[in-house]
Scaffold this motif. Sequence first.
Motif, PDB file in Angstrom:
ATOM      1  N   ALA A 178      28.203  13.832  55.142  1.00  0.00           N
ATOM      2  CA  ALA A 178      28.643  13.613  53.762  1.00  0.00           C
ATOM      3  C   ALA A 178      27.501  13.081  52.901  1.00  0.00           C
ATOM      4  CB  ALA A 178      29.826  12.645  53.730  1.00  0.00           C
TER       5      ALA A 178
ATOM      6  N   ALA B  15      25.383  16.067  52.093  1.00  0.00           N
ATOM      7  CA  ALA B  15      26.018  16.938  51.101  1.00  0.00           C
ATOM      8  C   ALA B  15      26.004  16.316  49.704  1.00  0.00           C
ATOM      9  CB  ALA B  15      27.451  17.249  51.534  1.00  0.00           C
ATOM     10  N   ALA B  16      26.194  15.014  49.636  1.00  0.00           N
ATOM     11  CA  ALA B  16      26.285  14.339  48.335  1.00  0.00           C
ATOM     12  C   ALA B  16      24.928  14.139  47.681  1.00  0.00           C
ATOM     13  CB  ALA B  16      26.980  12.986  48.503  1.00  0.00           C
TER      14      ALA B  16
ATOM     15  N   LYS C 290      32.517  13.950  49.669  1.00  0.00           N
ATOM     16  CA  LYS C 290      31.988  14.994  50.550  1.00  0.00           C
ATOM     17  C   LYS C 290      32.428  14.827  52.009  1.00  0.00           C
ATOM     18  CE  LYS C 290      29.644  17.084  47.347  1.00  0.00           C
ATOM     19  NZ  LYS C 290      29.920  18.468  46.963  1.00  0.00           N
TER      20      LYS C 290
ATOM     21  N   ASP D 247      34.527  15.440  55.092  1.00  0.00           N
ATOM     22  CA  ASP D 247      35.478  16.525  55.444  1.00  0.00           C
ATOM     23  C   ASP D 247      36.341  16.129  56.593  1.00  0.00           C
ATOM     24  OD1 ASP D 247      33.813  16.761  57.653  1.00  0.00           O
ATOM     25  OD2 ASP D 247      32.912  18.615  56.974  1.00  0.00           O
TER      26      ASP D 247
END
Length: 145
Positions: free
Chosen positions: A79, A82-83, A143, A145
């Motif tokens: 995450a 992704a962020a 982000k 999941d």
Amino acid sequence: MSLDGTYDDGNIFAKILRGEAPCAKVFEDGHVFAFMDVFPQSKGHTLVIPKHSKARNLLDVEPEALQPLILGVQRVTRAVRAALTPDGIVVTQFNGAPAGQTIFHLHFHIIPRWEGVPVGRHASGGMADPAELKALAEQIAAKID
């Protein structure tokens, strides 16, 4: 402190888990709790701790707590990537004061890295702005999941 000792229920991470101290929460499930480091080494520096273990370090942790913890570390690291789209990510964990451990509750550091941007020193420098940490926590949490 050495590698050995008695777990202190008064440590700051235990207080965060009990809701007695504030934090910028990123993620929580039945096993792990992730939040922003208030003394970040880089933008997005996140900590992941076990919720139900009183392990002071990696050498103390129960095997049944370690698997969901490391899976949580991986989930939060993905995450963060992704962020924030860093060029690299350091995942680290300290055991004992001579190794750099300052809070004696098992925890992992997720430290995003960018080319040409120096990383701050562990547990030094000023405290981050709580509003900035909250915004980063929300950005990373979005982000997960």
